[in-house]
Write a protein that holds these residues in place. Structure first.
Motif, PDB file in Angstrom:
ATOM      1  N   ARG A 116      43.232  41.955   6.117  1.00  0.00           N
ATOM      2  CA  ARG A 116      43.956  42.690   7.228  1.00  0.00           C
ATOM      3  C   ARG A 116      45.404  43.006   6.579  1.00  0.00           C
ATOM      4  N   ASP A 117      45.856  41.665   6.210  1.00  0.00           N
ATOM      5  CA  ASP A 117      47.400  41.541   5.904  1.00  0.00           C
ATOM      6  C   ASP A 117      47.344  42.196   4.573  1.00  0.00           C
ATOM      7  N   TYR A 118      46.431  42.305   3.675  1.00  0.00           N
ATOM      8  CA  TYR A 118      46.617  42.878   2.222  1.00  0.00           C
ATOM      9  C   TYR A 118      45.805  43.884   2.074  1.00  0.00           C
ATOM     10  N   PRO A 119      45.936  45.165   2.428  1.00  0.00           N
ATOM     11  CA  PRO A 119      44.815  46.112   2.406  1.00  0.00           C
ATOM     12  C   PRO A 119      44.255  46.462   0.860  1.00  0.00           C
ATOM     13  N   GLN A 120      45.188  46.095  -0.092  1.00  0.00           N
ATOM     14  CA  GLN A 120      44.503  46.443  -1.234  1.00  0.00           C
ATOM     15  C   GLN A 120      43.478  45.358  -1.902  1.00  0.00           C
ATOM     16  N   ILE A 121      43.261  44.197  -0.980  1.00  0.00           N
ATOM     17  CA  ILE A 121      42.696  43.300  -1.497  1.00  0.00           C
ATOM     18  C   ILE A 121      40.952  43.482  -0.879  1.00  0.00           C
ATOM     19  N   SER A 122      39.875  43.133  -1.726  1.00  0.00           N
ATOM     20  CA  SER A 122      38.530  43.226  -1.386  1.00  0.00           C
ATOM     21  C   SER A 122      37.997  41.632  -1.552  1.00  0.00           C
ATOM     22  N   VAL A 123      37.065  41.413  -0.764  1.00  0.00           N
ATOM     23  CA  VAL A 123      36.768  40.068  -0.575  1.00  0.00           C
ATOM     24  C   VAL A 123      34.781  40.138  -1.021  1.00  0.00           C
ATOM     25  N   SER A 124      34.374  39.273  -1.762  1.00  0.00           N
ATOM     26  CA  SER A 124      33.167  39.148  -2.204  1.00  0.00           C
ATOM     27  C   SER A 124      32.881  37.585  -1.773  1.00  0.00           C
ATOM     28  N   LEU A 125      32.097  37.326  -0.700  1.00  0.00           N
ATOM     29  CA  LEU A 125      31.970  36.090  -0.118  1.00  0.00           C
ATOM     30  C   LEU A 125      30.494  35.680  -0.456  1.00  0.00           C
ATOM     31  N   LEU A 126      30.248  34.473  -1.151  1.00  0.00           N
ATOM     32  CA  LEU A 126      28.931  33.809  -1.942  1.00  0.00           C
ATOM     33  C   LEU A 126      28.729  32.725  -0.784  1.00  0.00           C
ATOM     34  N   LEU A 127      27.794  32.770   0.078  1.00  0.00           N
ATOM     35  CA  LEU A 127      27.674  31.773   0.981  1.00  0.00           C
ATOM     36  C   LEU A 127      26.130  30.977   0.283  1.00  0.00           C
ATOM     37  N   LEU A 128      26.132  29.583  -0.016  1.00  0.00           N
ATOM     38  CA  LEU A 128      25.023  29.108  -0.502  1.00  0.00           C
ATOM     39  C   LEU A 128      24.898  27.767  -0.425  1.00  0.00           C
ATOM     40  N   ASN A 129      24.059  27.024  -0.074  1.00  0.00           N
ATOM     41  CA  ASN A 129      24.020  25.732   0.386  1.00  0.00           C
ATOM     42  C   ASN A 129      23.626  24.987  -0.944  1.00  0.00           C
ATOM     43  N   ARG A 130      24.094  25.184  -2.130  1.00  0.00           N
ATOM     44  CA  ARG A 130      23.947  24.654  -3.546  1.00  0.00           C
ATOM     45  C   ARG A 130      25.433  24.885  -4.158  1.00  0.00           C
ATOM     46  N   ILE A 131      25.328  24.104  -5.411  1.00  0.00           N
ATOM     47  CA  ILE A 131      26.540  24.110  -6.186  1.00  0.00           C
ATOM     48  C   ILE A 131      26.256  25.277  -7.058  1.00  0.00           C
ATOM     49  N   VAL A 132      27.386  26.061  -7.186  1.00  0.00           N
ATOM     50  CA  VAL A 132      27.264  27.222  -8.118  1.00  0.00           C
ATOM     51  C   VAL A 132      28.269  27.130  -9.426  1.00  0.00           C
ATOM     52  N   SER A 133      27.948  27.587 -10.227  1.00  0.00           N
ATOM     53  CA  SER A 133      29.063  27.523 -11.506  1.00  0.00           C
ATOM     54  C   SER A 133      29.944  28.681 -11.164  1.00  0.00           C
ATOM     55  N   PHE A 134      31.603  28.239 -11.290  1.00  0.00           N
ATOM     56  CA  PHE A 134      32.542  29.189 -11.036  1.00  0.00           C
ATOM     57  C   PHE A 134      32.592  30.225 -12.300  1.00  0.00           C
ATOM     58  N   VAL A 135      32.236  29.616 -13.361  1.00  0.00           N
ATOM     59  CA  VAL A 135      32.357  30.650 -14.643  1.00  0.00           C
ATOM     60  C   VAL A 135      31.033  31.510 -14.578  1.00  0.00           C
ATOM     61  N   ASP A 136      30.024  31.162 -14.469  1.00  0.00           N
ATOM     62  CA  ASP A 136      29.016  32.000 -14.405  1.00  0.00           C
ATOM     63  C   ASP A 136      28.889  32.994 -13.253  1.00  0.00           C
ATOM     64  N   GLU A 137      29.284  32.741 -12.272  1.00  0.00           N
ATOM     65  CA  GLU A 137      29.338  33.665 -10.981  1.00  0.00           C
ATOM     66  C   GLU A 137      30.690  34.292 -10.856  1.00  0.00           C
ATOM     67  N   GLY A 138      31.583  34.072 -11.932  1.00  0.00           N
ATOM     68  CA  GLY A 138      32.822  34.619 -11.616  1.00  0.00           C
ATOM     69  C   GLY A 138      33.613  34.324 -10.632  1.00  0.00           C
ATOM     70  N   ILE A 139      33.592  33.082  -9.958  1.00  0.00           N
ATOM     71  CA  ILE A 139      34.273  32.603  -8.702  1.00  0.00           C
ATOM     72  C   ILE A 139      35.470  32.230  -8.909  1.00  0.00           C
ATOM     73  N   ASP A 140      36.570  32.896  -7.942  1.00  0.00           N
ATOM     74  CA  ASP A 140      38.063  32.411  -7.941  1.00  0.00           C
ATOM     75  C   ASP A 140      38.151  31.134  -7.367  1.00  0.00           C
ATOM     76  N   LEU A 141      37.499  31.003  -6.035  1.00  0.00           N
ATOM     77  CA  LEU A 141      37.834  29.754  -5.380  1.00  0.00           C
ATOM     78  C   LEU A 141      36.599  29.309  -4.297  1.00  0.00           C
ATOM     79  N   GLY A 142      36.633  28.202  -4.149  1.00  0.00           N
ATOM     80  CA  GLY A 142      35.519  27.726  -3.108  1.00  0.00           C
ATOM     81  C   GLY A 142      35.640  26.455  -2.280  1.00  0.00           C
ATOM     82  N   ILE A 143      34.948  26.328  -1.462  1.00  0.00           N
ATOM     83  CA  ILE A 143      34.990  25.032  -0.518  1.00  0.00           C
ATOM     84  C   ILE A 143      33.745  24.272  -0.904  1.00  0.00           C
ATOM     85  N   ARG A 144      34.199  22.930  -1.207  1.00  0.00           N
ATOM     86  CA  ARG A 144      33.197  21.899  -1.353  1.00  0.00           C
ATOM     87  C   ARG A 144      33.550  20.834  -0.195  1.00  0.00           C
TER      88      ARG A 144
END
Length: 297
Positions: A116-144
């Motif tokens: 809402r604050d930054y209208p030119q931003i889109s978000v792709s949110l990957l919710l998984l109960n397992r550890i994912v590879s940031f490189v393989d999935e192209g992830i910018d940041l996450g919660i551990r």
């Protein structure tokens, strides 16, 4: 070595309980880490660690200093992130990941406010109960939510959660309130598939493990919580997962004095990468929001 770096080294040694593991985490030699701690102890005129050939443990003074250091580093991270955020309108897609329930309850609202604050931003949110590879999935940041092993990820601590046991008031009225962890052997447990039937309580020399009888096994935490609310038995979950149900009176927290140590929450992102304005701004936003909820856990 500057004083801020000394604090970072000290906190890493304390969290790893090892000079060698801390050196691996920091990308330094064990001797360099040892020298940094010795210099800090000399400057403070206190002993921070008790060292043996097999273990490294905080002294009482070290434990008190650790808490102050963590708060100081958190404050510095917030200041650095805020100062570093470029005054450029962020654009593009931000790819995030988190555990399913945590992401739905806590990361998704932050992401929506950010969009809402930054209208030119889109978000792709990957919710998984397992550890994912940031490189393989192209992830910018996450919660551990874990004690993090050595890795190539940069971690920013934002708080803690606790592993709790809960049951519905009606179930406890019918089966009785457990007073010690061993009482759970006489209760019905609700388990999530893939988790152990041995639940640990306490910490250090007081740690104990109880074998529970899982009469119901489900494959999601949400289903386990639903079953507990429906008077099905005792469920083991993280405190953020049970908090809304406890507040509503649907579940009651039991064996509070016997809980294991808190589990840290981190925002993580790949280290050694230039952070774009969108990532820096989102880290700043998420760290502030999450610390407001979880720093006191």
């Amino acid at each position: 070595m500057d004083r801020l770096d000394e604090l970072s080294v000290f906190v890493t040694v304390a969290e790893q309980s090892s000079f060698v593991a801390a050196a691996r985490r920091l990308g330094r030699s064990p001797s360099a880490v040892t020298r940094a701690i010795s210099a800090l102890e000399d400057r403070l005129a206190i002993r921070l660690f008790n060292r043996t050939t097999r273990s490294v443990a905080l002294t009482d003074e070290g434990a008190r200093y650790l808490d102050r250091c963590r708060r100081a580093l958190m404050a510095f991270d917030e200041l650095a992130l805020s100062a570093a955020s470029e005054r450029v309108e962020p654009t593009g897609t931000l790819t995030l990941t988190a555990p399913e329930m945590f992401g739905r309850l806590h990361l998704l609202p932050i992401a929506q406010d950010f969009m809402r604050d930054y209208p030119q931003i889109s978000v792709s949110l990957l919710l998984l109960n397992r550890i994912v590879s940031f490189v393989d999935e192209g992830i910018d940041l996450g919660i551990r939510i874990a004690h993090l092993p050595d890795s190539s990820l940069r971690a920013i601590a934002v708080g803690h959660v606790r592993r709790v046991a809960c049951a519905s008031p009606a179930y406890l009225a019918r089966r009785g309130m457990p007073s010690v962890p061993g009482d759970l052997a006489q209760h019905d447990a609700i388990a999530v598939s893939g988790t152990a039937d041995r639940w640990s309580f306490g910490e250090g020399e007081g740690e104990r493990t109880v074998t529970v009888s899982a009469r119901l096994v489900v494959n999601t935490m949400q289903a386990a919580l639903d079953a507990a609310v429906a008077d099905g038995g005792v469920v083991r979950a993280l405190s953020y997962q049970t908090a809304p149900l406890e507040a509503a009176g649907a579940l009651r927290h039991i064996l509070v004095a016997d809980e294991p140590p808190p589990i840290p929450i981190h925002i993580v992102h790949p280290a050694g990468r230039h952070l774009s304005p969108k990532i820096r701004l989102f880290i700043d936003r998420a760290a502030t929001a999450l610390r407001g909820k979880f720093a006191a856990e």
